[in-house]
Design a protein around this motif. Structure first.
Motif, PDB file in Angstrom:
ATOM      1  N   ILE A  41       0.741  -1.297  -0.381  1.00 41.01           N
ATOM      2  CA  ILE A  41       0.143   0.016   0.081  1.00 41.01           C
ATOM      3  C   ILE A  41       1.062   1.622   0.003  1.00 41.01           C
ATOM      4  N   ILE A  42       1.878   0.700   0.500  1.00 38.71           N
ATOM      5  CA  ILE A  42       2.694   2.476   0.402  1.00 38.71           C
ATOM      6  C   ILE A  42       3.424   2.894  -0.755  1.00 38.71           C
ATOM      7  N   PHE A  43       3.775   1.491  -1.038  1.00 37.94           N
ATOM      8  CA  PHE A  43       4.550   1.897  -2.166  1.00 37.94           C
ATOM      9  C   PHE A  43       3.217   2.419  -3.529  1.00 37.94           C
ATOM     10  N   GLN A  44       2.214   1.386  -3.802  1.00 31.67           N
ATOM     11  CA  GLN A  44       0.897   1.774  -4.781  1.00 31.67           C
ATOM     12  C   GLN A  44       0.301   3.414  -4.274  1.00 31.67           C
ATOM     13  N   LEU A  45       0.389   3.748  -2.947  1.00 29.08           N
ATOM     14  CA  LEU A  45      -0.527   4.590  -3.202  1.00 29.08           C
ATOM     15  C   LEU A  45       0.782   5.869  -3.212  1.00 29.08           C
ATOM     16  N   THR A  46       2.191   5.410  -2.754  1.00 30.58           N
ATOM     17  CA  THR A  46       2.817   6.568  -2.879  1.00 30.58           C
ATOM     18  C   THR A  46       3.028   6.701  -5.006  1.00 30.58           C
ATOM     19  N   MET A  47       2.968   5.840  -5.344  1.00 31.92           N
ATOM     20  CA  MET A  47       3.266   6.005  -7.180  1.00 31.92           C
ATOM     21  C   MET A  47       0.883   6.188  -7.514  1.00 31.92           C
ATOM     22  N   ASN A  48       0.009   6.166  -6.581  1.00 34.94           N
ATOM     23  CA  ASN A  48      -0.761   6.606  -7.435  1.00 34.94           C
ATOM     24  C   ASN A  48      -0.729   8.147  -6.996  1.00 34.94           C
ATOM     25  N   LEU A  49      -0.531   8.563  -5.440  1.00 37.81           N
ATOM     26  CA  LEU A  49      -0.415  10.097  -5.224  1.00 37.81           C
ATOM     27  C   LEU A  49       1.123  10.881  -6.298  1.00 37.81           C
ATOM     28  N   CYS A  50       1.975  10.368  -6.280  1.00 31.99           N
ATOM     29  CA  CYS A  50       2.582  10.901  -7.362  1.00 31.99           C
ATOM     30  C   CYS A  50       1.386  11.363  -9.075  1.00 31.99           C
ATOM     31  N   ALA A  51       0.998  10.617  -9.802  1.00 32.79           N
ATOM     32  CA  ALA A  51       0.235   9.972 -10.932  1.00 32.79           C
ATOM     33  C   ALA A  51      -0.758  11.202 -10.626  1.00 32.79           C
ATOM     34  N   VAL A  52      -1.498  11.188  -9.847  1.00 32.13           N
ATOM     35  CA  VAL A  52      -3.019  12.058  -9.599  1.00 32.13           C
ATOM     36  C   VAL A  52      -2.146  13.573  -9.425  1.00 32.13           C
ATOM     37  N   SER A  53      -0.613  13.908  -8.679  1.00 32.67           N
ATOM     38  CA  SER A  53      -0.156  15.324  -8.857  1.00 32.67           C
ATOM     39  C   SER A  53      -0.099  15.961 -10.039  1.00 32.67           C
ATOM     40  N   VAL A  54       0.961  14.671 -10.361  1.00 33.42           N
ATOM     41  CA  VAL A  54       1.656  15.692 -11.623  1.00 33.42           C
ATOM     42  C   VAL A  54       0.021  15.713 -12.638  1.00 33.42           C
ATOM     43  N   SER A  55      -0.794  14.904 -12.888  1.00 33.94           N
ATOM     44  CA  SER A  55      -1.935  15.024 -13.729  1.00 33.94           C
ATOM     45  C   SER A  55      -2.343  16.475 -13.469  1.00 33.94           C
ATOM     46  N   VAL A  56      -2.458  16.755 -12.640  1.00 35.55           N
ATOM     47  CA  VAL A  56      -3.327  17.961 -12.080  1.00 35.55           C
ATOM     48  C   VAL A  56      -2.434  19.010 -12.038  1.00 35.55           C
ATOM     49  N   LEU A  57      -1.222  19.400 -11.662  1.00 37.58           N
ATOM     50  CA  LEU A  57      -0.634  20.252 -11.581  1.00 37.58           C
ATOM     51  C   LEU A  57       0.543  20.173 -12.766  1.00 37.58           C
ATOM     52  N   ALA A  58       0.808  19.508 -13.496  1.00 35.26           N
ATOM     53  CA  ALA A  58       1.363  19.809 -14.528  1.00 35.26           C
ATOM     54  C   ALA A  58       0.252  20.429 -15.237  1.00 35.26           C
ATOM     55  N   PRO A  59      -0.882  20.576 -15.719  1.00 38.73           N
ATOM     56  CA  PRO A  59      -1.436  21.330 -16.855  1.00 38.73           C
ATOM     57  C   PRO A  59      -1.524  22.841 -16.340  1.00 38.73           C
ATOM     58  N   MET A  60      -1.992  23.519 -14.911  1.00 39.25           N
ATOM     59  CA  MET A  60      -1.482  24.685 -14.405  1.00 39.25           C
ATOM     60  C   MET A  60      -0.433  25.241 -14.512  1.00 39.25           C
ATOM     61  N   ILE A  61       1.652  24.615 -14.571  1.00 36.12           N
ATOM     62  CA  ILE A  61       1.912  25.359 -15.479  1.00 36.12           C
ATOM     63  C   ILE A  61       2.044  24.691 -17.112  1.00 36.12           C
ATOM     64  N   GLY A  62       1.646  24.833 -17.906  1.00 36.90           N
ATOM     65  CA  GLY A  62       1.816  24.584 -19.340  1.00 36.90           C
ATOM     66  C   GLY A  62       2.417  23.784 -19.350  1.00 36.90           C
ATOM     67  N   ILE A  63       1.915  21.980 -19.353  1.00 38.87           N
ATOM     68  CA  ILE A  63       2.381  20.946 -19.573  1.00 38.87           C
ATOM     69  C   ILE A  63       1.225  20.118 -19.687  1.00 38.87           C
ATOM     70  N   ASP A  64       0.488  19.770 -21.018  1.00 37.73           N
ATOM     71  CA  ASP A  64      -0.693  19.056 -20.979  1.00 37.73           C
ATOM     72  C   ASP A  64      -0.095  17.708 -21.217  1.00 37.73           C
ATOM     73  N   THR A  65      -1.046  16.924 -20.537  1.00 34.82           N
ATOM     74  CA  THR A  65      -0.730  15.039 -20.663  1.00 34.82           C
ATOM     75  C   THR A  65       0.614  14.822 -20.243  1.00 34.82           C
ATOM     76  N   PRO A  66       0.509  14.971 -19.402  1.00 34.40           N
ATOM     77  CA  PRO A  66       2.253  14.709 -18.670  1.00 34.40           C
ATOM     78  C   PRO A  66       2.248  12.910 -18.634  1.00 34.40           C
ATOM     79  N   ILE A  67       1.459  12.772 -18.888  1.00 34.86           N
ATOM     80  CA  ILE A  67       1.542  11.224 -18.820  1.00 34.86           C
ATOM     81  C   ILE A  67       0.016  10.937 -19.283  1.00 34.86           C
ATOM     82  N   THR A  68      -0.044   9.797 -20.258  1.00 38.00           N
ATOM     83  CA  THR A  68      -0.445   9.457 -21.540  1.00 38.00           C
ATOM     84  C   THR A  68      -1.878   8.479 -20.923  1.00 38.00           C
ATOM     85  N   VAL A  69      -2.586   8.941 -21.477  1.00 37.70           N
ATOM     86  CA  VAL A  69      -3.831   7.395 -21.031  1.00 37.70           C
ATOM     87  C   VAL A  69      -3.142   5.584 -21.116  1.00 37.70           C
ATOM     88  N   VAL A  70      -1.943   5.446 -22.179  1.00 34.28           N
ATOM     89  CA  VAL A  70      -1.052   4.333 -22.161  1.00 34.28           C
ATOM     90  C   VAL A  70      -0.890   4.089 -20.900  1.00 34.28           C
TER      91      VAL A  70
END
Length: 887
Positions: free
Chosen positions: A680-709
């Motif tokens: 759970i530590i490993f997975q939630l850390t990964m999910n936290l990173c994925a969610v945060s990057v997906s949310v924050l990146a568009p706000m700094i001008g980076i669209d779709t930093p991680i694709t769906v695939v």
């Protein structure tokens, strides 16, 4: 049908057998209908985490239907199906192993007398009215009455009492229901210890006492600690996901309406009046919010839990532990109190001679010291082997009661002179006079007497010395002291003596010559005391529940280490416990160590009292009488040599009947819980990173930093492989030195929050810095291809996650600690790394990657590896603060 006496020599005809079977049914127990694989598979969807995944899947399908963007939906669907399928398959296979045990017991055959003569048939073919021929060692196949012969029965399967009970023929047809205390009643599941007889069957199958108890085990049990914790986790993740989704939606709308328009209120007001524009932007914000919820859901968790339970189930089989219900393994690790049987679990389950005391008070614990005096040893051999109802055959020692068999085993191998000695006359044991005697023809007219010390010792005037000489018996006070000590050590003591003249059946003794005192008992297992210490050190209270008297029970408990001689420890009898109110019992339960003369109802009451106190209770048992308590307990440990009903009621079957195997179950249960927490530590850390990057990146001008695939790779494939990696974490001895977890303790503790928050935040900052800082942009974007930079970013993200997995598996500063005990972990992470490299160099447009130069790949690995010193600093800080307890 004829009367019972008329049937005694005739038996049933074929027509009568068919008529009886039609009227009374077959001799088979009523079993719970086995749930089909499909039904079990569908039931698995009730798991709380699976429910979240199903909601996420439904939203995903509805939202992305118009775009046909099915990758995430397919990934979630695969995760759900694999987790539920593996879980169902594992438990279904475990149940099949248990059914095999039941089928083996059904192969038992019994001898019956019917109109065509004696025949041997499977027990399920026995009908009411059959005459069953019984002899020593056979198990009773149905309920009935003894109509001929004499038997000594072991009824412990029903009432837990190890004392053998004598059964005699009924004087007439019983009119009332049979009860174990009846002198003529016989019950399914009990065993003939000695004697021969004929039983007329009165009840078969589900109508037997055995079958009645089996039917009572249909009640539902309370949820396991794991299910409670998963429900809490599901609720927590749902709240976090919803809060994050709302925050993301508000942030997106703020960015779209306010920031993009430079906070020009006239322009903002004009756009708000454009209905189509407002709907489009709200729909975009809603899409982003729901994507956040979907990404935040830990798809790999159900799969990992199933994998770790299944993997450890196979490990435990090698340690003589058969897991019938997967959740029973994890629950074992949460035990607060364990109610355990004595016979066969803490003890060896059979009587043996433990010590021999000669007339001068010398204690011999090893018969080799006695054999140094051949004359005395010959008398001991004769007294043990000839004044005995047991016989030695090719199959071993047969017949007689447990005490007789213990004495015979002590004398083996018999010398030729002893085995050839002939018996002239014999006085069998009579409980009224408490002795037995035998007269041998060789040596001429040697009369051997065996009986209770209080009957034999007062008549002894002399004793046999080791050299065979006869000496005056002067140390009676020493003998009485030895006798008191032996009885205090839970021994049954018999006196062996020689009479110079014939004795009467009433036992009028005089001038006996003492051979010695024999101490017989059911010795504790060699590993019992150390196993009890391990369990107690793990913070688990051990309470011995036995049918023995209070003195014997206390003696065994002291030897096993359950009793330590403290004034606060309670030893209660069943009668004393019955006088306590439920409130008083709960008050004394923390100090309770032994319950003597226990009744079946006492065990269920103890379990209820423990559960009312919020404790996780375990119960061991092997008899039908134990089944209700085994069913009610949070973990029921059934013994491998126990009854089918007990095994059916238990969650775990201890195949070798040893208490040490219960220790292994506790250790593996704790290991599993820790493995789940590490994942759970490993997975939630990964999910936290994925969610945060997906949310924050568009706000700094980076669209779709991680694709769906790419998200599919992160959320599904990597999580599944990581689940396999954490499933192999070794059981460490240190886990048995920790206190048990509370039943309702959340899965995510403070240490986990620290690591998820700390490591996750650092990784998010690293990723955002990589995307925004000129240092990184200039280092990787000057390749005339913007995809090159995004490939480098994707690689940093994945390799940081891989390295974070090493930190997640241990709270120690040395992240390689105990890694050698989990070889699959390193192999799987190496495979994940290799697959990532394949994606980089061969993924192309599908994974939005291009070939990286080797120098750049080295730089990426160096950047990603900074997560290790960052987490090292966090652990070091916690260690200095004294909060370095790990998962």
């Amino acid at each position: 049908m004829k009367t019972w006496k008329q049937n005694l020599n005739i038996g049933l005809t074929k027509a009568q057998v068919e008529e009886s079977r039609r009227q009374n049914g077959p001799n088979t127990l009523e079993q719970e209908k086995r749930t089909s694989f499909l039904a079990s598979f569908l039931q698995s969807f009730g798991d709380p985490i699976i429910k979240i995944l199903l909601v996420a899947l439904a939203i995903n399908v509805l939202l992305f239907f118009r775009n046909f963007d099915w990758y995430e939906a397919i990934g979630i669907c695969i995760s759900i199906l694999l987790a539920t399928f593996v879980s169902t398959l594992s438990e279904y296979g475990s149940e099949s192993a248990f059914r095999t045990l039941e089928e083996e017991s059904a192969r038992i055959r019994s001898r019956v007398r019917r109109a065509g003569g004696a025949e041997e048939i499977p027990i399920e073919e026995i009908v009411v009215g059959d005459l069953v021929l019984l002899q020593s060692g056979e198990r009773i196949p149905a309920d009935g009455i003894l109509v001929s012969g004499s038997l000594r029965m072991d009824q412990s399967a029903l009432n837990g009492e190890s004392v053998e009970v004598k059964k005699s023929p009924a004087a007439g047809e019983p009119t009332e229901n049979l009860a174990p205390e009846d002198p003529y009643s016989l019950f399914r599941g009990t065993v003939v210890c000695s004697g021969n007889g004929v039983m007329r069957v009165t009840q078969v199958g589900k109508a037997t006492l055995y079958g009645t108890l089996a039917r009572e085990l249909q009640s539902e049990t309370r949820n396991s600690p794991m299910k409670l914790r998963l429900e809490q986790l599901a609720g927590t993740l749902s709240k976090i996901g919803y809060i994050a989704a709302v925050a993301v939606a508000l942030a997106d709308l703020t960015h779209a309406f306010l920031i993009d328009n430079g906070f020009q209120w006239a322009v903002i007001a004009a756009q708000c009046r454009d209905f189509h524009l407002v709907v489009a932007r709200i729909l975009h914000a809603l899409t982003l919010a729901i994507t956040t919820v979907v990404v935040a859901v830990p798809e790999g968790l159900p799969m990992m839990i199933t994998i770790v339970l299944s993997a450890n189930m196979k490990q435990m089989m090698r340690r003589h532990v058969l897991v019938r219900k997967l959740v029973g393994i994890e629950t074992s690790g949460s035990l607060n109190v364990l109610f355990t049987d004595k016979t066969g679990t803490l003890t060896q389950g059979k009587l043996t001679v433990s010590s021999f005391v000669t007339g001068d008070g010398t204690v011999h614990t090893d018969r080799k010291s006695l054999q140094k005096g051949p004359e005395l040893w010959r008398l001991i051999e004769l007294a043990c082997a000839k004044n005995n109802e047991s016989l030695v055959s090719k199959q071993g020692i047969i017949g007689g009661n447990a005490t007789d068999r213990a004495l015979m085993e002590y004398a083996l191998p018999l010398s030729p002179k002893v085995s050839g000695a002939a018996i002239q006359s014999q006085i069998p044991f009579d409980s009224r006079y408490k002795f037995s005697a035998v007269t041998l023809t060789e040596p001429a007219s040697l009369v051997l007497v065996k009986g209770a010390p209080e009957r034999i010792l007062p008549a002894c005037r002399r004793w046999y010395a080791p050299d065979g000489s006869i000496r005056p018996l002067t140390g009676t006070s020493t003998l009485k002291s030895r006798l008191s000590s032996m009885t205090g050590d839970a021994m049954r003591v018999l006196a062996l003596a020689v009479s110079e003249k014939q004795v009467s059946a009433e036992g009028s003794f005089e001038n006996l010559i003492l051979i010695g005192l024999v101490g017989i008992r059911d010795n504790i297992r060699s590993d019992a005391a150390s196993a009890v210490r391990r369990v107690q050190k793990a913070g688990i209270q051990v309470v011995m529940v036995t049918g023995d008297n209070q003195e014997t029970a206390a003696a065994i408990a002291r030897e096993c280490g359950i009793l330590h001689g403290e004034e606060t420890e309670w030893v209660l009898t069943s009668a004393e416990m019955a006088r306590l109110s439920n409130w008083e019992l709960k008050e004394r339960l923390p100090s309770l160590r032994v319950v003597a003369r226990a009744m079946p109802s006492d065990k269920s009451r103890l379990v209820r009292a423990a559960q009312d106190l919020g404790l996780v209770a375990g119960m061991t048992g092997d008899g039908v009488n134990d089944a209700p308590a085994l069913k009610q307990a949070d973990v029921g440990f059934a013994m491998g040599n126990g009854t089918e009903v007990a095994k059916s009621a238990g969650d775990i079957v201890i195949l070798n009947n040893s208490f040490s195997s219960i220790c292994e179950a506790v250790l593996y249960g704790r290991t599993i819980f820790k493995s789940i927490r590490k994942f759970i530590i490993f997975q939630l850390t990964m999910n936290l990173c994925a969610v945060s990057v997906s949310v924050l990146a568009p706000m700094i001008g980076i669209d779709t930093p991680i694709t769906v695939v790419q998200m599919l790779w992160i959320n599904i494939i990597m999580d599944t492989l990581a689940g396999l990696a954490f499933a192999g974490e070794p059981p460490l001895k240190e886990y048995m030195e920790e206190p048990p977890k509370q039943r309702d303790e959340p899965i995510i503790n403070s240490y986990m929050k620290s690591q998820i928050g700390g490591t996750g935040t650092y990784t998010v900052v690293l990723c955002i810095a990589f995307l925004k800082l000129p240092f990184f942009i200039n280092a990787f974007q000057g390749r005339d291809n913007p995809v090159y930079f995004m490939t480098a970013f994707f690689s940093v993200f994945i390799f940081a996650g891989i390295l974070n997995s090493f930190s997640a598996r241990t709270y120690r500063l040395n992240i390689l600690e105990n890694l050698k005990d989990n070889p699959p972990f390193f192999i799987i992470m190496l495979v994940v790394s290799l697959v990532q490299l394949l994606m980089i160099y061969f993924g192309g447009s599908v994974f939005r990657t291009v070939n990286l130069q080797l120098t750049d790949l080295f730089k990426i690995l160096l950047i990603a590896s900074t997560v290790l010193p960052a987490d090292f600093i966090r652990k070091l800080y916690l260690k200095k603060r004294g909060r370095f307890r790990g998962v």
